[in-house]
Design a protein around this motif. Structure first.
Motif, PDB file in Angstrom:
ATOM      1  N   UNK A 202       0.555 -25.547  -0.705  1.00  0.00           N
ATOM      2  CA  UNK A 202       0.726 -26.066  -2.061  1.00  0.00           C
ATOM      3  C   UNK A 202       0.995 -24.950  -3.074  1.00  0.00           C
ATOM      4  N   UNK A 203       0.403 -23.766  -2.827  1.00  0.00           N
ATOM      5  CA  UNK A 203       0.521 -22.651  -3.764  1.00  0.00           C
ATOM      6  C   UNK A 203       1.041 -21.395  -3.038  1.00  0.00           C
ATOM      7  N   UNK A 204       2.273 -21.438  -2.524  1.00  0.00           N
ATOM      8  CA  UNK A 204       2.781 -20.299  -1.736  1.00  0.00           C
ATOM      9  C   UNK A 204       2.941 -19.015  -2.544  1.00  0.00           C
ATOM     10  N   UNK A 205       3.046 -19.123  -3.841  1.00  0.00           N
ATOM     11  CA  UNK A 205       3.231 -17.938  -4.687  1.00  0.00           C
ATOM     12  C   UNK A 205       1.918 -17.342  -5.168  1.00  0.00           C
ATOM     13  N   UNK A 206       0.815 -17.975  -4.879  1.00  0.00           N
ATOM     14  CA  UNK A 206      -0.482 -17.511  -5.393  1.00  0.00           C
ATOM     15  C   UNK A 206      -0.959 -16.277  -4.643  1.00  0.00           C
ATOM     16  N   UNK A 207      -1.191 -15.204  -5.404  1.00  0.00           N
ATOM     17  CA  UNK A 207      -1.723 -13.977  -4.811  1.00  0.00           C
ATOM     18  C   UNK A 207      -3.131 -14.199  -4.270  1.00  0.00           C
ATOM     19  N   UNK A 208      -3.924 -14.995  -4.976  1.00  0.00           N
ATOM     20  CA  UNK A 208      -5.297 -15.253  -4.545  1.00  0.00           C
ATOM     21  C   UNK A 208      -5.327 -15.968  -3.201  1.00  0.00           C
ATOM     22  N   UNK A 209      -4.465 -16.948  -3.031  1.00  0.00           N
ATOM     23  CA  UNK A 209      -4.429 -17.684  -1.765  1.00  0.00           C
ATOM     24  C   UNK A 209      -3.927 -16.771  -0.653  1.00  0.00           C
ATOM     25  N   UNK A 210      -2.859 -16.020  -0.935  1.00  0.00           N
ATOM     26  CA  UNK A 210      -2.336 -15.105   0.086  1.00  0.00           C
ATOM     27  C   UNK A 210      -3.388 -14.077   0.492  1.00  0.00           C
ATOM     28  N   UNK A 211      -4.113 -13.554  -0.475  1.00  0.00           N
ATOM     29  CA  UNK A 211      -5.162 -12.576  -0.159  1.00  0.00           C
ATOM     30  C   UNK A 211      -6.252 -13.226   0.690  1.00  0.00           C
ATOM     31  N   UNK A 212      -6.570 -14.465   0.369  1.00  0.00           N
ATOM     32  CA  UNK A 212      -7.598 -15.192   1.119  1.00  0.00           C
ATOM     33  C   UNK A 212      -7.160 -15.398   2.559  1.00  0.00           C
ATOM     34  N   UNK A 213      -5.878 -15.732   2.752  1.00  0.00           N
ATOM     35  CA  UNK A 213      -5.367 -16.015   4.089  1.00  0.00           C
ATOM     36  C   UNK A 213      -5.058 -14.716   4.829  1.00  0.00           C
ATOM     37  N   UNK A 214      -4.201 -13.883   4.237  1.00  0.00           N
ATOM     38  CA  UNK A 214      -3.748 -12.666   4.914  1.00  0.00           C
ATOM     39  C   UNK A 214      -4.856 -11.629   5.036  1.00  0.00           C
ATOM     40  N   UNK A 215      -5.735 -11.586   4.042  1.00  0.00           N
ATOM     41  CA  UNK A 215      -6.828 -10.620   4.057  1.00  0.00           C
ATOM     42  C   UNK A 215      -8.041 -11.107   4.829  1.00  0.00           C
ATOM     43  N   UNK A 216      -7.947 -12.312   5.380  1.00  0.00           N
ATOM     44  CA  UNK A 216      -9.030 -12.904   6.168  1.00  0.00           C
ATOM     45  C   UNK A 216     -10.344 -12.920   5.388  1.00  0.00           C
ATOM     46  N   UNK A 217     -10.239 -13.141   4.074  1.00  0.00           N
ATOM     47  CA  UNK A 217     -11.428 -13.180   3.221  1.00  0.00           C
ATOM     48  C   UNK A 217     -12.361 -14.319   3.600  1.00  0.00           C
TER      49      UNK A 217
END
Length: 170
Positions: A140-155
């Motif tokens: 839903x939010x592919x441009x969101x840095x927060x979501x990407x960090x959560x996913x890619x950074x395994x937060x």
């Protein structure tokens, strides 16, 4: 758990809702919101004094005044976990989840309620549902840095593995 650890957990939960605050509803006045904030501050003070029963009562009163503030629900849940009242904590965490869902419905373009719902789902022990919600947020939010960090950074994985998180999760 030491009082400063509880206070840290409460501060962390409150930090997660920075920017969201109380979702404005016409029936809750500014004066009522200030009253609820005062009660929540008193509850934090009670936690610091290790008076968890008093903190629980104060947070419950804050929620009665301002039931749309998910931070209050989370803090109530944390206190209840510390008191060993897990069924009551579950009710509080579910209240937070409903508040974040309402926030997401009110502002569909805002990613923050989505991320906060993921946190609460994890607190509730609904890890698979939290991961599914994270996947939905990423779509839903592919441009969101927060979501990407959560996913890619395994937060998410780091969060659920954190011992402090485990102390307040169900």
């Amino acid at each position: 758990m030491k009082a400063h650890h509880i206070a840290l957990v409460l501060a962390t939960a409150t930090a997660l809702v920075v920017g969201a605050g109380c979702r404005r509803k016409p029936e809750i006045t500014d004066l009522q919101r200030k009253e609820a904030a005062h009660l929540a501050a008193e509850a934090d003070f009670a936690v610091n004094l290790r008076d968890l029963p008093r903190a629980e009562g104060l947070m419950a009163k804050a929620i009665q005044v301002c039931p749309d503030n998910a931070a209050y629900w989370i803090n109530l849940g944390v206190v209840r976990v510390q008191l060993g009242r897990k069924p009551a904590a579950k009710e509080a965490y579910e209240g937070a989840l409903k508040a974040y869902e309402a926030d997401a419905d009110a502002d569909p373009k805002n990613v923050e309620p989505w991320l906060k719902r993921i946190y609460v789902l994890a607190l509730l022990g609904r890890i698979d549902e939290a991961r599914k919600t994270l996947d939905q947020a990423a779509k839903k939010f592919p441009e969101s840095r927060n979501v990407r960090a959560f996913v890619e950074g395994r937060q998410f994985d780091r969060m659920i593995a954190d011992p402090k998180f485990k102390q307040v999760a169900l």
